[in-house]
Design an enzyme around this catalytic site. Structure first.
Site, PDB file in Angstrom:
ATOM      1  N   SER A 131       0.831  -1.190   0.000  1.00 34.30           N
ATOM      2  CA  SER A 131       0.000   0.000   0.000  1.00 34.30           C
ATOM      3  C   SER A 131       0.878   1.258   0.000  1.00 34.30           C
ATOM      4  CB  SER A 131      -0.957  -0.039   1.200  1.00 34.30           C
ATOM      5  OG  SER A 131      -1.973   0.922   1.087  1.00 34.30           O
ATOM      6  N   ASP A 325     -10.104  -2.285  -4.781  1.00 32.26           N
ATOM      7  CA  ASP A 325     -10.036  -3.370  -3.791  1.00 32.26           C
ATOM      8  C   ASP A 325     -10.636  -2.967  -2.454  1.00 32.26           C
ATOM      9  OD1 ASP A 325      -8.180  -1.651  -2.690  1.00 32.26           O
ATOM     10  OD2 ASP A 325      -6.511  -3.071  -2.708  1.00 32.26           O
ATOM     11  N   ASP A 369      -9.470  -8.443  -1.118  1.00 31.34           N
ATOM     12  CA  ASP A 369      -9.720  -7.169  -0.462  1.00 31.34           C
ATOM     13  C   ASP A 369      -8.361  -6.556  -0.073  1.00 31.34           C
ATOM     14  OD1 ASP A 369      -9.811  -5.996   2.490  1.00 31.34           O
ATOM     15  OD2 ASP A 369     -11.759  -5.584   1.625  1.00 31.34           O
ATOM     16  N   HIS A 370      -8.294  -5.226  -0.042  1.00 30.99           N
ATOM     17  CA  HIS A 370      -7.025  -4.538   0.222  1.00 30.99           C
ATOM     18  C   HIS A 370      -6.339  -5.050   1.487  1.00 30.99           C
ATOM     19  CE1 HIS A 370      -4.223  -1.180  -0.324  1.00 30.99           C
ATOM     20  NE2 HIS A 370      -4.293  -0.969   0.985  1.00 30.99           N
TER      21      HIS A 370
END
Length: 402
Positions: A131, A325, A369-370
């Site tokens: 991220s 996401d 998902d993130h």
């Protein structure tokens, strides 16, 4: 078996037979927004949640370290902290930067022995960022190569900023990174100030374990200060109105400014991976949350999937930004493309022969998902094992680099 799964198998099938590494350079794990280091949030690992990705890699023969950075600090400040945590020494944010933003240049409590003191051009490292950590890695490379000078042309006094450090980084890997910003940042901040977003998060985090690491802003919790008093002082600090914060760097406009200066290095190997947890609604043309997305990410995915924001005064994002996401637009994860120099070189990685420096080698797109991509909110052992395999396979790939 989905097309995405097939792509992953193709990507990694060529490396299974590589038993003898070409390098054993350390892999440095660099966390993102609201991240933490080892043993800082009880038994919950940033890298793995209730599992431990870092230890899994170590157990399988890889030299791995993880850093603990300011969880809401800017790309610049996080890069500075990453350097000193790896190399060792007193964190020094530099004269020019500290004066510009009113920072404590050398904050007490930020001195490190060094995870890898040998670090230099003969002993490079692999930087793996998740991220926002991917932006931190790109900024660190920029600061290593750039000599920062003051108004009179004299180099900064700090070890990092006043000298050029070429060939210290062998590779940069970014996972689910908002290279071009996340429209979620723009969407939320246009209606709710960053401090109001931070307040409920800060209130539920136990300060017994968690530290916002904002010594440079004189925002450490005082001994006689209640948690409530600390949170109020934290959220009312003028730092959040500057461009030296994660709120600006994660926005689409802020990321564009970063892309103007964080230029790809022809000597460094680059890898990126993407995540998606939304699907196209053919009737509306918008993206909706996938069934496997976490409840926490569901409303954010819905907002990202239908909203456009300004990239600059004349250009807006389009429907290619809707896929996401739950936190970051999938298109933003591939490679930087909004800077003044245009899109950086890019290829889809399909064979060992195609791996070369100075180009973004895209590993693949994953249905996660993130937050799940680093092991959070996962109860399915199959999915947990898949995450472990993704990291281990990539570590193996990194060790095949010359």
């Amino acid at each position: 078996m989905t097309l995405i799964t097939v792509k992953r198998i193709i990507v990694y099938s060529f490396i299974i037979g590589y038993l003898f590494p070409n390098n054993t350079d350390p892999i440095i794990l660099v966390h993102g927004f609201l991240g933490w280091g080892k043993d800082e949030v009880g038994n919950i690992n940033y890298w793995g949640g209730e599992n431990d990705i870092e230890q899994h890699l170590i157990d399988n023969g890889y030299k791995v370290f993880s850093v603990s950075l300011g969880p809401v600090s800017s790309t610049y400040d996080c890069a500075i902290e990453t350097y000193y945590q790896i190399k060792g020494g007193q964190v020094d944010y530099g004269i020019k930067h500290s004066n510009k933003y009113g920072l404590i240049r050398k904050p007490k409590g930020k001195y490190y022995d060094g995870l890898y003191p040998e670090w230099d051009d003969k002993h490079p490292v692999h930087l793996l960022g998740y991220s926002f950590g991917g932006l931190t890695n790109r900024m660190l490379l920029h600061l290593l190569k750039t000599i920062i000078v003051d108004s009179t042309g004299n180099p900064d006094e700090s070890e990092l900023l006043g000298n050029s450090h070429n060939n210290w980084i062998k590779s940069i890997t970014t996972m689910s990174t908002p290279h071009n910003g996340s429209t979620l940042s723009d969407i939320v901040l246009s209606t709710i100030p960053f401090t109001d977003n931070l307040l409920p998060i800060a209130n539920i985090i136990s300060t017994k374990y968690y530290d916002f690491d904002l010594n440079q802003w004189n925002l450490s919790k005082n001994e006689n200060e209640s948690i409530h008093q600390y949170i109020i002082r934290l959220t009312n600090h003028p730092a959040w109105n500057t461009k030296n914060s994660i709120a600006w760097d994660s926005s689409v406009k802020g990321a564009k400014q970063l892309n103007d200066i964080l230029i790809i290095d022809s000597s460094v190997y680059y890898f990126s991976s993407s995540t998606v947890a939304s699907y196209l609604d053919t009737i509306s043309g918008h993206h909706k949350p996938a069934e496997y997305i976490s409840l926490m990410s569901y409303p954010w995915s819905w907002l990202i999937g239908k909203s456009t924001v300004d990239i600059d005064d004349n250009i807006k994002t389009d429907d290619s930004w809707f896929e996401n996401d739950g936190t970051v637009n999938t298109i933003s994860m591939h490679r930087p493309f909004t800077g003044k120099n245009g899109p950086e070189p890019f290829t889809t990685l399909l064979s060992q022969d195609e791996i070369r420096p100075g180009i973004w080698n895209h590993i693949g797109e994953y249905e996660f998902d993130h937050k799940a991509f680093v092991g959070h909110f996962l109860n399915d052992s199959t999915k947990i094992n898949e995450i472990m395999d993704i990291f281990e396979n990539h570590a193996r790939l990194l060790y095949t680099l010359p």
